[in-house]
Write a protein that holds these residues in place. Structure first.
Motif, PDB file in Angstrom:
ATOM      1  N   SER A  47      -0.917  17.157  -3.299  1.00  0.00           N
ATOM      2  CA  SER A  47      -0.009  17.493  -4.397  1.00  0.00           C
ATOM      3  C   SER A  47       0.485  16.234  -5.088  1.00  0.00           C
ATOM      4  CB  SER A  47       1.178  18.307  -3.870  1.00  0.00           C
ATOM      5  OG  SER A  47       0.743  19.547  -3.363  1.00  0.00           O
ATOM      6  N   LEU A  48       0.795  15.197  -4.301  1.00  0.00           N
ATOM      7  CA  LEU A  48       1.216  13.927  -4.889  1.00  0.00           C
ATOM      8  C   LEU A  48       0.102  13.304  -5.720  1.00  0.00           C
ATOM      9  CD1 LEU A  48       3.260  12.117  -2.065  1.00  0.00           C
ATOM     10  CD2 LEU A  48       4.126  13.062  -4.214  1.00  0.00           C
ATOM     11  N   ILE A  49      -1.102  13.325  -5.186  1.00  0.00           N
ATOM     12  CA  ILE A  49      -2.244  12.746  -5.898  1.00  0.00           C
ATOM     13  C   ILE A  49      -2.472  13.462  -7.222  1.00  0.00           C
ATOM     14  CG2 ILE A  49      -4.760  12.448  -5.828  1.00  0.00           C
ATOM     15  CD1 ILE A  49      -4.455  11.991  -2.779  1.00  0.00           C
ATOM     16  N   ARG A  50      -2.296  14.775  -7.216  1.00  0.00           N
ATOM     17  CA  ARG A  50      -2.570  15.578  -8.405  1.00  0.00           C
ATOM     18  C   ARG A  50      -1.458  15.503  -9.453  1.00  0.00           C
ATOM     19  NH1 ARG A  50      -6.123  20.256  -7.734  1.00  0.00           N
ATOM     20  NH2 ARG A  50      -7.562  19.807  -6.038  1.00  0.00           N
ATOM     21  N   GLU A  51      -0.345  14.859  -9.129  1.00  0.00           N
ATOM     22  CA  GLU A  51       0.747  14.756 -10.099  1.00  0.00           C
ATOM     23  C   GLU A  51       0.350  13.912 -11.313  1.00  0.00           C
ATOM     24  OE1 GLU A  51       4.667  15.187  -7.184  1.00  0.00           O
ATOM     25  OE2 GLU A  51       4.236  13.270  -8.170  1.00  0.00           O
ATOM     26  N   MET A 120      -3.144   3.976   0.804  1.00  0.00           N
ATOM     27  CA  MET A 120      -3.073   4.833  -0.382  1.00  0.00           C
ATOM     28  C   MET A 120      -2.115   4.260  -1.422  1.00  0.00           C
ATOM     29  SD  MET A 120      -3.109   8.761   0.930  1.00  0.00           S
ATOM     30  CE  MET A 120      -4.399   9.408   2.001  1.00  0.00           C
ATOM     31  N   ILE A 121      -0.988   3.765  -0.960  1.00  0.00           N
ATOM     32  CA  ILE A 121       0.002   3.193  -1.882  1.00  0.00           C
ATOM     33  C   ILE A 121      -0.591   2.021  -2.643  1.00  0.00           C
ATOM     34  CG2 ILE A 121       2.166   1.868  -1.937  1.00  0.00           C
ATOM     35  CD1 ILE A 121       3.125   3.738   0.372  1.00  0.00           C
ATOM     36  N   GLU A 122      -1.340   1.193  -1.946  1.00  0.00           N
ATOM     37  CA  GLU A 122      -1.988   0.059  -2.610  1.00  0.00           C
ATOM     38  C   GLU A 122      -3.099   0.530  -3.542  1.00  0.00           C
ATOM     39  OE1 GLU A 122      -3.312  -2.511   0.484  1.00  0.00           O
ATOM     40  OE2 GLU A 122      -1.285  -3.081   1.118  1.00  0.00           O
ATOM     41  N   HIS A 123      -3.887   1.510  -3.076  1.00  0.00           N
ATOM     42  CA  HIS A 123      -5.012   2.012  -3.869  1.00  0.00           C
ATOM     43  C   HIS A 123      -4.535   2.646  -5.174  1.00  0.00           C
ATOM     44  CE1 HIS A 123      -8.856   3.838  -4.840  1.00  0.00           C
ATOM     45  NE2 HIS A 123      -8.265   5.022  -4.914  1.00  0.00           N
ATOM     46  N   PHE A 124      -3.469   3.438  -5.101  1.00  0.00           N
ATOM     47  CA  PHE A 124      -2.978   4.145  -6.279  1.00  0.00           C
ATOM     48  C   PHE A 124      -1.868   3.392  -7.001  1.00  0.00           C
ATOM     49  CE2 PHE A 124      -4.579   7.838  -3.708  1.00  0.00           C
ATOM     50  CZ  PHE A 124      -5.579   8.223  -4.594  1.00  0.00           C
ATOM     51  N   GLN A 125      -1.533   2.207  -6.503  1.00  0.00           N
ATOM     52  CA  GLN A 125      -0.502   1.364  -7.128  1.00  0.00           C
ATOM     53  C   GLN A 125       0.815   2.129  -7.274  1.00  0.00           C
ATOM     54  OE1 GLN A 125      -2.451   0.023 -10.771  1.00  0.00           O
ATOM     55  NE2 GLN A 125      -3.441  -1.662  -9.662  1.00  0.00           N
ATOM     56  N   ILE A 126       1.279   2.646  -6.157  1.00  0.00           N
ATOM     57  CA  ILE A 126       2.505   3.425  -6.134  1.00  0.00           C
ATOM     58  C   ILE A 126       3.712   2.489  -6.159  1.00  0.00           C
ATOM     59  CG2 ILE A 126       3.818   5.154  -4.846  1.00  0.00           C
ATOM     60  CD1 ILE A 126       1.099   6.098  -6.006  1.00  0.00           C
ATOM     61  N   SER A 127       4.709   2.847  -6.930  1.00  0.00           N
ATOM     62  CA  SER A 127       5.906   2.018  -7.033  1.00  0.00           C
ATOM     63  C   SER A 127       6.716   2.074  -5.744  1.00  0.00           C
ATOM     64  CB  SER A 127       6.779   2.498  -8.200  1.00  0.00           C
ATOM     65  OG  SER A 127       7.307   3.789  -7.924  1.00  0.00           O
ATOM     66  N   THR A 128       7.567   1.082  -5.582  1.00  0.00           N
ATOM     67  CA  THR A 128       8.426   1.025  -4.398  1.00  0.00           C
ATOM     68  C   THR A 128       9.323   2.246  -4.309  1.00  0.00           C
ATOM     69  OG1 THR A 128       8.443  -1.398  -4.558  1.00  0.00           O
ATOM     70  CG2 THR A 128      10.148  -0.364  -3.182  1.00  0.00           C
ATOM     71  N   GLU A 129       9.790   2.725  -5.471  1.00  0.00           N
ATOM     72  CA  GLU A 129      10.681   3.887  -5.507  1.00  0.00           C
ATOM     73  C   GLU A 129       9.972   5.152  -5.011  1.00  0.00           C
ATOM     74  OE1 GLU A 129      10.093   1.879  -8.033  1.00  0.00           O
ATOM     75  OE2 GLU A 129      11.984   0.739  -8.119  1.00  0.00           O
ATOM     76  N   GLU A 130       8.676   5.234  -5.226  1.00  0.00           N
ATOM     77  CA  GLU A 130       7.915   6.426  -4.853  1.00  0.00           C
ATOM     78  C   GLU A 130       7.292   6.320  -3.464  1.00  0.00           C
ATOM     79  OE1 GLU A 130       7.115   9.463  -6.671  1.00  0.00           O
ATOM     80  OE2 GLU A 130       8.995   8.756  -7.532  1.00  0.00           O
ATOM     81  N   ALA A 131       7.292   5.135  -2.893  1.00  0.00           N
ATOM     82  CA  ALA A 131       6.554   4.900  -1.648  1.00  0.00           C
ATOM     83  C   ALA A 131       6.998   5.810  -0.511  1.00  0.00           C
ATOM     84  CB  ALA A 131       6.700   3.441  -1.231  1.00  0.00           C
TER      85      ALA A 131
END
Length: 285
Positions: A47-51, A120-131
């Motif tokens: 679900s997170l990926i599909r956002e 995954m966080i590194e791969h999708f470049q997720i922000s610190t707030e969303e981690a």
């Protein structure tokens, strides 16, 4: 949609698979549309990926590649998706035709969920707030050993045989004919063989002949010839292309043979047909 399913019975099968394995399972038609899932909701990580539309497009592309590999190899495929999660795909074949796919997935072999989340966080470049949301979602991802994945894959294959044995799926032949028709339209300029069609549509030669004769009433060679002659007729009327160019465009290297086939179809030579129906007197062929 070319796949017709017995909804209640199929849903019961998916539910039983999930009850036994704890893994989400999905049925796709041959256009790669999800038509039935259990459980219905995606896992939290999916679900997170599909956002984000870009990530979701990667999911669809990953599915497409797995289905194509499955179709070409004629075997079940176990792989890792673009997010690093394990999935497996098996084709549903009806009378030699691939009519859909069954997939399970969004599981991992990793017992180090924190490391998996970090990847995954590194791969999708997720922000610190969303981690934190990603760490939590990954922590809830199902973990299965490789031997468990293989066991679930065998059950998945057994499900496809059960589906066929119990007549849980049927094929809309009209939809298949539409696809073949579009394929022929796009390839009128080259030699289209029965082998090409059986390979590209994962269908047996016998079934191809059966479906086309049932839906079209003529053989495949005759049908392709008629399609070429119809295209030639249109080009003669609507363009000023030289007749020899039209012949070559439609796969006829021999202009004389092209003219003979055209005359047999329309009782006029290509030049006569153009002169009568376009009202144009054009130069040499």
């Amino acid at each position: 949609m070319s796949l017709i399913i017995a909804h209640d019975q199929m849903l019961e099968l998916l539910r039983d698979f999930n009850k036994l394995t704890g893994i989400r399972i999905v049925v796709f038609d041959d256009n790669l549309n999800e038509i039935l899932t259990y459980p219905k909701a995606h896992s939290k990580i999916c679900s997170l990926i599909r956002e984000q539309s870009g990530r979701y497009a990667c999911c669809e592309e990953c599915n497409r590649r797995s289905f194509e590999t499955c179709r070409q190899s004629d075997r079940l495929v176990i792989y890792k998706c673009h997010a690093g999660l394990i999935e497996a795909t098996c084709a549903i074949k009806l009378n030699g035709v691939v009519v859909g796919y069954i997939m399970f997935g969004q599981i991992t072999e990793s017992t180090d969920k924190k490391q998996l989340a970090q990847q995954m966080i590194e791969h999708f470049q997720i922000s610190t707030e969303e981690a934190e949301r990603w760490y939590q979602a990954v922590s809830e991802t199902k973990t299965k050993s490789f031997s468990q994945v293989k066991a679930a894959s065998k059950i998945l294959e057994a499900c496809t045989y059960y589906v066929l044995q119990k007549d849980l799926v049927a094929l809309r032949h009209e939809r298949l004919v539409d696809k073949i028709n579009a394929y022929i339209d796009d390839n009128l300029g080259r030699n289209i063989t029965v082998a090409d069609l059986t390979a590209d549509f994962s269908i047996s030669r016998t079934k191809l002949y059966e479906i086309l004769n049932q839906q079209l009433g003529i053989g495949i060679a005759e049908y392709i010839k008629r399609k070429r002659m119809e295209r030639a007729r249109q080009l003669l009327i609507e363009t000023e292309m030289r007749i020899a160019e039209i012949a070559g465009l439609l796969g006829y290297d021999d202009y004389t043979y092209f003219s003979r086939v055209f005359r047999k179809e329309y009782s006029l030579s290509p030049r006569q047909y153009r002169n009568i129906y376009s009202g144009k007197q054009l130069g040499k062929k």
